[in-house]
Design an enzyme around this catalytic site. Sequence first.
Site, PDB file in Angstrom:
ATOM      1  N   ASP A  13       0.850  -1.124  -0.091  1.00 26.59           N
ATOM      2  CA  ASP A  13       0.043  -0.076  -0.024  1.00 26.59           C
ATOM      3  C   ASP A  13       1.044   1.390  -0.010  1.00 26.59           C
ATOM      4  OD1 ASP A  13      -2.071  -1.689   0.395  1.00 26.59           O
ATOM      5  OD2 ASP A  13      -2.056  -1.698   2.649  1.00 26.59           O
TER       6      ASP A  13
ATOM      7  N   GLU B 219     -11.256  -0.541  -3.666  1.00 27.06           N
ATOM      8  CA  GLU B 219     -10.629   0.102  -2.450  1.00 27.06           C
ATOM      9  C   GLU B 219      -9.329   0.890  -3.163  1.00 27.06           C
ATOM     10  OE1 GLU B 219      -9.340  -3.202  -0.204  1.00 27.06           O
ATOM     11  OE2 GLU B 219      -7.930  -3.859  -1.597  1.00 27.06           O
TER      12      GLU B 219
HETATM   13  O1  FUB Z   1      -3.158  -3.664   3.415  1.00 24.21           O
HETATM   14  C1  FUB Z   1      -4.542  -3.881   3.794  1.00 24.21           C
HETATM   15  C2  FUB Z   1      -5.486  -3.653   2.720  1.00 24.21           C
HETATM   16  O2  FUB Z   1      -5.205  -4.589   1.400  1.00 24.21           O
HETATM   17  C3  FUB Z   1      -5.460  -2.253   2.326  1.00 24.21           C
HETATM   18  O3  FUB Z   1      -6.015  -1.495   3.207  1.00 24.21           O
HETATM   19  C4  FUB Z   1      -6.038  -2.637   1.018  1.00 24.21           C
HETATM   20  O4  FUB Z   1      -6.306  -1.427  -0.027  1.00 24.21           O
HETATM   21  C5  FUB Z   1      -5.301  -3.758   0.422  1.00 24.21           C
HETATM   22  O5  FUB Z   1      -4.391  -3.429  -0.006  1.00 24.21           O
END
Ligand code: FUB
Length: 330
Positions: free
Chosen positions: A21, A228
């Site tokens: 991320d 997301e």
């Molecule tokens: O790293 C945890 C979660 O996985 C993140 O919040 C999402 O965007 C995905 O990458």
Amino acid sequence: MKGMIIIKKNTPLVTHIYTADPSAHVFDGKIYIYPSHDLDHECEDNDNGDQYTMEDYHVLCMDDVDSECIDCGEVLHQDEVPWVSQQMWAPDCAYKNGKYYLYFPARDKDGIFRLGVATSDTPGGKFTPEPDYIKGSFSIDPAVLVDDDGQGYIYFGGLWGGQLEKWQTGEYVENPAVPAGEQKALGPRVAKLTDDMLQFKEEPKEIVILDENGEPIKAGDEDRRYFEGPWMHKYNGKYYLSYSTGTKCTIVYATSDSPEGPFTFGGKILEPVIGWTTHHSIVEVNGKWYLFYHDSSYSRGVSGMRCVKYTELTYNEDGTIQTINPYANE
Ligand code: FUB
């Protein structure tokens, strides 16, 4: 503490810890990367995201894209944040008022994802957390744009483990009906930040992403619907909202003349990478544009043990973005 020496695109920036991320920014003439810190673990994968068991943040720093990548060390741990119970997921950092603001999601003591903020006088931390989460915040993956007029905007939201579906009414609902098929897809949320960058200035609004006919993207359109990992950047005066499609494992983008949308779908930025999640940021360094992203190549495919990388990003003359296959030359 030092990470490995980096001179190649599309290779892990560091290998002494697992990272994911990546939110990259140029601060003080250097590239600072704010990643999640994946732990070495043996959790089973599930749709709730329990395999992403992160507890702290490290900041990475590079003088330039071809320079050594330095780990500035741990800048915040969940034990320092009174409201957090677990899962410090994807963060971002912003600069305003002579201060650096680290925004992060985590579960509160009731297991509900909230967004927190911590401050520092330097981009490499340490960061001091505010005692409580941002009032009215929910879900995951905060990304912050400080616009040219100084107004801060925070973008956030993630489906499934990120709990965005549970907030459709504005209140937390444990088992909500989830939009599907021809129904309008859920969008990420945006809110203006207060001048001190510590609170929402207003109720978060849902961002609408439109298709080529001006119709909202549908929930069943998994190649284009929001899942997301929002990121906002400006290029030639336009606002680019980019995000992960989740189930299709790609990064896509949409553009608008306004930071709050509506946005019109533009295309695919990144083909699927090794691992289930895909999460990115886009930053200009010395007149060139770069995509920072992660994959699970270094752990040979373990979802919750990822590594951050970067590659160059190219715009066409009309402002569209060329699709990247990070493994094309392997
Ligand atoms: O790293 C945890 C979660 O996985 C993140 O919040 C999402 O965007 C995905 O990458």
